[in-house]
Scaffold this motif. Structure first.
Motif, PDB file in Angstrom:
ATOM      1  N   ASN A 298       0.814  -1.216   0.000  1.00 52.16           N
ATOM      2  CA  ASN A 298       0.000   0.000   0.000  1.00 52.16           C
ATOM      3  C   ASN A 298       0.847   1.266   0.000  1.00 52.16           C
ATOM      4  O   ASN A 298       1.954   1.279   0.518  1.00 52.16           O
ATOM      5  N   GLY A 299       0.269   2.325  -0.548  1.00 51.78           N
ATOM      6  CA  GLY A 299       0.998   3.587  -0.610  1.00 51.78           C
ATOM      7  C   GLY A 299       1.026   4.307   0.738  1.00 51.78           C
ATOM      8  O   GLY A 299       0.424   3.863   1.715  1.00 51.78           O
ATOM      9  N   ILE A 300       1.732   5.438   0.753  1.00 46.46           N
ATOM     10  CA  ILE A 300       1.857   6.238   1.982  1.00 46.46           C
ATOM     11  C   ILE A 300       0.719   7.261   2.001  1.00 46.46           C
ATOM     12  O   ILE A 300       0.500   7.973   1.015  1.00 46.46           O
ATOM     13  N   LYS A 301       0.024   7.316   3.137  1.00 43.78           N
ATOM     14  CA  LYS A 301      -1.095   8.274   3.225  1.00 43.78           C
ATOM     15  C   LYS A 301      -0.600   9.596   3.813  1.00 43.78           C
ATOM     16  O   LYS A 301       0.235   9.580   4.733  1.00 43.78           O
ATOM     17  N   PRO A 302      -1.137  10.722   3.351  1.00 46.35           N
ATOM     18  CA  PRO A 302      -0.702  11.999   3.938  1.00 46.35           C
ATOM     19  C   PRO A 302      -1.279  12.181   5.342  1.00 46.35           C
ATOM     20  O   PRO A 302      -2.439  11.829   5.585  1.00 46.35           O
ATOM     21  N   VAL A 303      -0.483  12.698   6.246  1.00 44.10           N
ATOM     22  CA  VAL A 303      -0.927  12.956   7.626  1.00 44.10           C
ATOM     23  C   VAL A 303      -0.375  14.322   8.035  1.00 44.10           C
ATOM     24  O   VAL A 303       0.802  14.611   7.788  1.00 44.10           O
ATOM     25  N   ASP A 304      -1.213  15.153   8.654  1.00 47.68           N
ATOM     26  CA  ASP A 304      -0.742  16.456   9.151  1.00 47.68           C
ATOM     27  C   ASP A 304      -0.126  16.279  10.538  1.00 47.68           C
ATOM     28  O   ASP A 304      -0.651  15.523  11.360  1.00 47.68           O
ATOM     29  N   VAL A 305       0.946  17.010  10.782  1.00 46.34           N
ATOM     30  CA  VAL A 305       1.654  16.866  12.061  1.00 46.34           C
ATOM     31  C   VAL A 305       2.078  18.233  12.583  1.00 46.34           C
ATOM     32  O   VAL A 305       2.458  19.109  11.800  1.00 46.34           O
ATOM     33  N   THR A 306       1.974  18.410  13.893  1.00 46.21           N
ATOM     34  CA  THR A 306       2.504  19.608  14.549  1.00 46.21           C
ATOM     35  C   THR A 306       3.466  19.157  15.641  1.00 46.21           C
ATOM     36  O   THR A 306       3.115  18.306  16.459  1.00 46.21           O
ATOM     37  N   THR A 307       4.670  19.712  15.650  1.00 41.99           N
ATOM     38  CA  THR A 307       5.628  19.299  16.688  1.00 41.99           C
ATOM     39  C   THR A 307       5.248  19.942  18.016  1.00 41.99           C
ATOM     40  O   THR A 307       4.765  21.076  18.067  1.00 41.99           O
ATOM     41  N   GLU A 308       5.480  19.196  19.083  1.00 41.27           N
ATOM     42  CA  GLU A 308       5.131  19.665  20.433  1.00 41.27           C
ATOM     43  C   GLU A 308       6.096  19.063  21.426  1.00 41.27           C
ATOM     44  O   GLU A 308       6.701  18.030  21.148  1.00 41.27           O
ATOM     45  N   PRO A 309       6.178  19.637  22.633  1.00 39.73           N
ATOM     46  CA  PRO A 309       6.957  18.955  23.669  1.00 39.73           C
ATOM     47  C   PRO A 309       6.345  17.575  23.951  1.00 39.73           C
ATOM     48  O   PRO A 309       5.167  17.347  23.653  1.00 39.73           O
ATOM     49  N   PHE A 310       7.131  16.671  24.538  1.00 37.63           N
ATOM     50  CA  PHE A 310       6.639  15.340  24.881  1.00 37.63           C
ATOM     51  C   PHE A 310       5.390  15.467  25.749  1.00 37.63           C
ATOM     52  O   PHE A 310       5.354  16.325  26.610  1.00 37.63           O
ATOM     53  N   PRO A 311       4.351  14.675  25.545  1.00 35.02           N
ATOM     54  CA  PRO A 311       4.265  13.488  24.684  1.00 35.02           C
ATOM     55  C   PRO A 311       3.817  13.762  23.258  1.00 35.02           C
ATOM     56  O   PRO A 311       3.411  12.829  22.570  1.00 35.02           O
ATOM     57  N   GLY A 312       3.921  14.992  22.782  1.00 37.08           N
ATOM     58  CA  GLY A 312       3.527  15.307  21.407  1.00 37.08           C
ATOM     59  C   GLY A 312       4.538  14.785  20.391  1.00 37.08           C
ATOM     60  O   GLY A 312       5.521  14.138  20.747  1.00 37.08           O
ATOM     61  N   PHE A 313       4.298  15.116  19.139  1.00 37.42           N
ATOM     62  CA  PHE A 313       5.194  14.658  18.068  1.00 37.42           C
ATOM     63  C   PHE A 313       6.530  15.412  18.193  1.00 37.42           C
ATOM     64  O   PHE A 313       6.565  16.639  18.199  1.00 37.42           O
ATOM     65  N   PRO A 314       7.667  14.688  18.284  1.00 38.89           N
ATOM     66  CA  PRO A 314       8.940  15.368  18.563  1.00 38.89           C
ATOM     67  C   PRO A 314       9.497  16.171  17.387  1.00 38.89           C
ATOM     68  O   PRO A 314       9.484  15.696  16.253  1.00 38.89           O
ATOM     69  N   THR A 315       9.997  17.343  17.690  1.00 36.13           N
ATOM     70  CA  THR A 315      10.661  18.158  16.668  1.00 36.13           C
ATOM     71  C   THR A 315      11.833  17.403  16.045  1.00 36.13           C
ATOM     72  O   THR A 315      12.149  17.590  14.876  1.00 36.13           O
ATOM     73  N   ASP A 316      12.470  16.531  16.822  1.00 35.32           N
ATOM     74  CA  ASP A 316      13.629  15.802  16.299  1.00 35.32           C
ATOM     75  C   ASP A 316      13.248  14.740  15.266  1.00 35.32           C
ATOM     76  O   ASP A 316      14.128  14.100  14.691  1.00 35.32           O
ATOM     77  N   LEU A 317      11.943  14.533  15.039  1.00 36.51           N
ATOM     78  CA  LEU A 317      11.521  13.621  13.958  1.00 36.51           C
ATOM     79  C   LEU A 317      10.810  14.365  12.829  1.00 36.51           C
ATOM     80  O   LEU A 317      10.346  13.752  11.878  1.00 36.51           O
ATOM     81  N   GLN A 318      10.771  15.683  12.945  1.00 40.61           N
ATOM     82  CA  GLN A 318      10.016  16.467  11.946  1.00 40.61           C
ATOM     83  C   GLN A 318      10.627  16.343  10.541  1.00 40.61           C
ATOM     84  O   GLN A 318       9.915  16.117   9.560  1.00 40.61           O
ATOM     85  N   ALA A 319      11.931  16.461  10.438  1.00 34.65           N
ATOM     86  CA  ALA A 319      12.578  16.422   9.114  1.00 34.65           C
ATOM     87  C   ALA A 319      12.396  15.042   8.473  1.00 34.65           C
ATOM     88  O   ALA A 319      12.102  14.930   7.275  1.00 34.65           O
ATOM     89  N   GLN A 320      12.538  13.991   9.291  1.00 33.92           N
ATOM     90  CA  GLN A 320      12.403  12.630   8.771  1.00 33.92           C
ATOM     91  C   GLN A 320      10.966  12.394   8.302  1.00 33.92           C
ATOM     92  O   GLN A 320      10.724  11.768   7.275  1.00 33.92           O
ATOM     93  N   PHE A 321      10.009  12.908   9.094  1.00 34.45           N
ATOM     94  CA  PHE A 321       8.606  12.710   8.716  1.00 34.45           C
ATOM     95  C   PHE A 321       8.296  13.465   7.422  1.00 34.45           C
ATOM     96  O   PHE A 321       7.543  12.993   6.573  1.00 34.45           O
TER      97      PHE A 321
END
Ligand code: UD1
Length: 429
Positions: A298-321
């Motif tokens: 299956n293909g990759i689905k688009p997902v919106d993300v906002t970086t936040e302090p833990f437990p949110g989505f980490p800024t250190d994974l923003q570029a990779q995502f």
């Protein structure tokens, strides 16, 4: 300068051992300054930033050995190290050492607490925004330290020792939470830190400090309460697995397709990122030996993300995502709220054929069917690795220049990826 050459297009299959977390190892090593006993740390990754910190600690008089031997005799994966700050010979952390790595500024906490004085150069580190030190200054002043800035140095003193207090962080800061927790451990009386960072690395440090005799409660929540003690002793403590390395390889698999077991990885350290990845179409499962990531067909689905302090989505994974989203089937938006200048990978991803537009702190990514290999330049640590994983998925050959950033934070990257079928090699200058 070394380069990394990648021939993209292969799935990743196999297993990748996850190293100890750089961002946990660094503050734990700095905690050695709080005691004249030996602090033994297990699972310390072998990285340029760790080596740099050993030089900084060595300058203060900290004796350092690896598994009982001198460092130069050991090569390889995460290791056990011993640090002994029996004699602190110098309370100055000079510019030429501190400017290479921001986290080395954190020695200010233990030095002021134990030695009652410190002279620490203002920091350097990744070029991702202005990264001021106002919270460290305010927080240490709240504990009774006197601080001045003089010719690029912070001069701190507390001739009668630090005194516990209540301090409310105006902004969540991982580094300032580490520093105030360490400093307050040796202050007189009770300190209450509010709006503290909740990152797992803060918990890992608090656990270690408690083993050393500190009295810290609430780490992992936004209120940390510390009863100061007279002195701390040695301890033996294990560095947690690297959640950013885990998330990075998970995104690589989501991007290339395949099936990889991330050995030693812990789901509880990155639940938000894993749930975003499964929304994007990766299959994630927790196994006894780690986390398994699959994407088949299956293909990759688009997902919106906002970086936040833990437990949110980490800024250190923003570029990779963002790398992953460049190949999604549709449009996604990625908003960076932690650092103001953390989009340097955008123009490099564009060289691989990505369609990304920037407006303020939000990147809009329109997925493309294929990326095409190109020459790209690594800019900061996490941006560099986003180019590597994009290169793994791109058609043809990608060369990532200036890879020294990668060596700061990813242990044996080429070896781990080529072990799973990637065609990746380092070309030494
Ligand atoms: C740590 C991590 C880094 C991660 C970051 C955020 C380490 C070695 N580094 O960095 O990988 O990206 O957390 O999760 O653990 N700020 C101020 N004043 C201060 C201190 C910070 O305004 O005195 C700001 C920063 O500029 C930034 C925000 O606070 O905008 C968060 O920074 P902080 O959490 O302190 O990051 P670091 O501890 O440096």
């Amino acid at each position: 300068m070394d380069r990394i050459r990648i021939v993209g297009g292969n799935e990743l299959n196999g297993r990748i051992p996850i190293s100890g977390a750089k961002n946990a190892a660094l503050p734990l090593m700095i905690a050695a300054l709080l005691t004249d006993d030996t602090l033994t740390l297990e699972n310390v990754p072998h990285l340029a930033d760790v080596e740099q910190l050993t030089r900084i600690l060595g300058n203060h008089g900290v004796d350092y050995s690896v598994n009982g031997r001198r460092e130069s005799q050991q090569e390889g994966y995460s290791r056990t190290i011993n640090l002994s700050a029996r004699n602190i010979v110098d309370t100055t952390a000079p510019y030429d050492l501190v400017s290479k790595m921001r986290a080395s500024f954190w020695v200010i906490g233990p030095l002021i607490a134990r030695m009652r004085e410190a002279r620490v150069s203002l920091p350097g580190g990744c070029a991702i925004g202005t990264r001021p030190v106002d919270l460290f200054i305010d927080g240490l002043q709240a504990l009774g330290a006197e601080l001045d800035v003089d010719r690029g140095y912070i001069i701190a003193s507390a001739p009668k020792g630090l005194v516990g207090n209540r301090y409310v962080f105006p902004k969540v800061s991982v580094g300032a939470t580490h520093v105030l927790m360490m400093a307050a451990s040796l202050a007189r009386g009770e300190t209450v830190l509010e709006n503290a960072a909740r990152e797992p690395e803060v918990v890992n440090l608090a656990d270690c400090l408690n083993k050393m005799g500190a009295r810290i409660e609430g780490a992992g929540t936004s209120t940390i309460v510390i009863q100061g003690v007279e002195g701390l002793s040695g301890a033996r403590h294990r560095v947690i697995p690297d959640r950013i390395e885990t998330g990075t390889y998970a995104m690589a698999v989501a991007m290339t397709g395949g099936d990889v077991l991330l050995e030693g990885a812990r789901t509880d350290l990155l639940e938000t990122a894993l749930s975003v990845l499964s929304d994007a179409g990766a299959e994630i499962s927790t196994e006894q030996r780690g986390i398994r990531v699959k994407r088949n067909g299956n293909g990759i689905k688009p997902v919106d993300v906002t970086t936040e302090p833990f437990p949110g989505f980490p800024t250190d994974l923003q570029a990779q995502f963002m790398g992953l989203m460049t190949m999604a089937q549709g449009r996604s938006q990625i908003t960076e709220t932690i650092f103001e200048n953390r989009f340097m990978h955008v123009q490099e991803l564009a060289r691989l054929g990505a369609h990304i537009s920037l407006s303020g702190q939000t990147a809009t990514v329109d997925g493309v069917a294929t990326l095409k290999g190109a020459q790209v330049m690594a800019t900061d640590l996490r941006a560099s690795v986003s180019l590597v994983i994009a290169g793994l998925a791109a058609e043809g050959e990608t060369t990532v220049n200036r890879v020294y950033h990668l060596d700061r934070g990813f242990e044996r990257l080429e070896e781990k990826l080529s072990g799973c079928g990637a065609v990746i090699e380092r070309i030494s200058a």
